[in-house]
Design an enzyme around this catalytic site. Structure first.
Site, mmCIF file in Angstrom:
data_model
loop_
_atom_site.group_PDB
_atom_site.id
_atom_site.type_symbol
_atom_site.label_atom_id
_atom_site.label_comp_id
_atom_site.label_asym_id
_atom_site.label_seq_id
_atom_site.Cartn_x
_atom_site.Cartn_y
_atom_site.Cartn_z
ATOM 1 N N ASN A 225 45.105 6.217 23.863
ATOM 2 C CA ASN A 225 44.046 7.077 24.396
ATOM 3 C C ASN A 225 43.991 8.305 23.490
ATOM 4 O OD1 ASN A 225 42.287 8.718 25.785
ATOM 5 N ND2 ASN A 225 43.339 8.561 27.754
ATOM 6 N N ARG B 74 34.406 21.136 36.942
ATOM 7 C CA ARG B 74 33.007 20.709 36.838
ATOM 8 C C ARG B 74 32.312 20.859 38.177
ATOM 9 N NH1 ARG B 74 34.803 15.144 34.361
ATOM 10 N NH2 ARG B 74 35.493 15.779 32.285
ATOM 11 N N HIS C 91 35.243 6.457 34.614
ATOM 12 C CA HIS C 91 36.436 6.032 35.351
ATOM 13 C C HIS C 91 36.388 4.540 35.686
ATOM 14 C CE1 HIS C 91 36.881 10.429 36.946
ATOM 15 N NE2 HIS C 91 37.582 10.264 35.828
ATOM 16 N N GLU D 213 45.548 2.944 34.639
ATOM 17 C CA GLU D 213 44.508 2.621 33.664
ATOM 18 C C GLU D 213 45.086 1.977 32.410
ATOM 19 O OE1 GLU D 213 41.162 5.757 33.607
ATOM 20 O OE2 GLU D 213 42.884 6.821 34.468
ATOM 21 N N ARG E 91 41.247 3.082 24.701
ATOM 22 C CA ARG E 91 40.291 3.619 25.669
ATOM 23 C C ARG E 91 39.142 4.265 24.899
ATOM 24 N NH1 ARG E 91 39.944 9.287 28.593
ATOM 25 N NH2 ARG E 91 38.426 8.802 30.198
#
Length: 397
Positions: free
Chosen positions: A8, A240, A179, A383, A90
């Protein structure tokens, strides 16, 4: 043993795991930070928890991979004893082009680069990691697993924005969702936990971390998700804003004289629970709210109100809900958030058991009451393992 290296890559970081896919276990994990800065920091841990920590200058991603290879050689496990059959990457934005994990070719890299216009903070960094990884591991296949791919099953009514059609098509304005790797892993893990075929389940998955998104999963397929063209839309997050009246942006540009970059910074980095409550970490926010901090209390209520609204909307889209599933850092650990988010839904068959909800565990578990028509679960996400599994499926196919 089927071993996969999962990568990642960020603009200034490199996270990696070496995984035994058959056992579902990490043989090693690592993080290289502050790439390109005068003083970098790198850590590498094996399965026993033994850690190697190093502070040094790491000028680019090639240097980060070189450090990683030295860490494996000097600290273990040996890559000669556990050679990866592939490297899984990823990649955040796959647009409408990539709807499944894909073996990386020169054309795939061109497409990832071209899609950077939709994810300027992520895709260029993901691509830099791919290029460096190919140089470090030239003899194995590399596979891209896209965050957006799982949501490519959404119907047009779910992913289409109601703006001028030609403008939207020209600039690829639509909901992509993110996601996806986590939502896919958790929905399948929830089905396994329940002992039911995923094809017969209707689930609402709540991935609540610093970034947060909801997903309606019908028979293992994403049919609706809260993040949109970018990860800014949807739930309230750490920094956010989530959903916002678009006219707020126009108002801030006209009245507060904020330019595009200032608005971007405000909504992505200075909003969410940080902007409302003064804390970006949910543990700190809950603690402040429990201590009587009115700002923190409001931030927590807004955060949970938004989740509850999405649960109701997705229940309507699905027609019925077999289980609501919490995952990721906040979803797995913040009992108060889970309690508040589903409070008042007893009339819709959603009841949380207070004792079960307060118990901490790293395993999948039920937190709903015995009489709850809709089960409520906590399922830890993984993940990296999902990326490794999808990588193996691609190269096996």
């Amino acid at each position: 043993m089927t071993t996969v290296l999962v990568v990642n890559s960020g603009s200034s970081s490199l996270k990696y795991q070496l995984l035994d896919v058959e056992e579902g276990e990490a043989l090693a994990t690592g993080l290289v930070e502050r790439i390109g800065q005068p003083e970098g920091l790198a850590t590498h841990s094996d399965a026993t928890g033994r850690e190697l920590r190093d502070e040094l200058a790491i000028p680019d991603h090639d240097a980060a991979f070189a450090w990683m290879l030295r860490a494996f050689a000097d600290h273990g496990p040996s890559l000669e004893a556990h050679p990866p059959v592939a490297v899984g990457h990823r990649v955040v934005q796959g647009g409408a082009r990539f709807f499944e994990p894909t073996v990386i070719t020169e054309l795939v890299k061109i497409n990832i680069d071209e899609l950077s216009v939709l994810a300027p903070l992520h895709n260029p960094a993901n691509l830099a990691g791919i290029v460096a990884a190919e140089r470090a591991f030239p003899d194995v296949p590399h596979v891209a697993v896209f965050d957006t791919a799982f949501h490519q099953t959404m119907p047009p009514a779910a992913y289409t924005y109601a703006i001028d059609r030609e403008v939207a098509e020209r600039h690829r304005v639509r909901r992509y969702g993110f996601h996806g790797t986590s939502h896919r892993y958790v929905s399948h893990a929830a089905a396994a936990y329940l002992g039911r075929p995923i094809e017969e389940l209707k689930l609402i998955v709540l991935h609540l971390g610093n970034g947060a998104s909801a997903c309606a999963v019908d028979a293992g397929r994403s049919v609706e998700t809260s993040m949109g063209m970018t990860p800014l839309e949807g739930l309230v997050m750490g920094t956010r804003s989530g959903d916002l009246d678009p006219a707020v942006l126009l108002h801030l540009q006209r009245r507060a004289r904020l330019d595009v970059d200032e608005v971007d910074d405000l909504l992505n980095k200075r909003s969410g629970i940080l902007g409302l409550g003064g804390h970006r970490d949910m543990r700190d926010l809950v603690g402040a709210a429990e201590s009587g901090d009115a700002r923190a209390e409001l931030a927590l209520e807004v955060y949970c109100h938004r989740i509850r609204s999405y649960v109701g909307a997705y229940a309507a889209q699905l027609g019925r809900v077999d289980a609501i599933v919490f995952t990721a850092g906040v979803g797995e650990n913040a009992a108060e958030v889970r309690r508040r988010a589903l409070a008042g839904l007893e009339g819709f068959g959603v009841e949380i058991d207070a004792t079960r909800n307060s118990e901490r565990s790293r395993e999948a578990r039920t937190i709903s009451a015995e009489g709850s028509r809709t089960q409520v679960l906590v399922v830890p996400t993984n993940e990296e393992l999902e990326i490794a599994r999808q990588t193996v499926e691609v190269i096996a196919g």
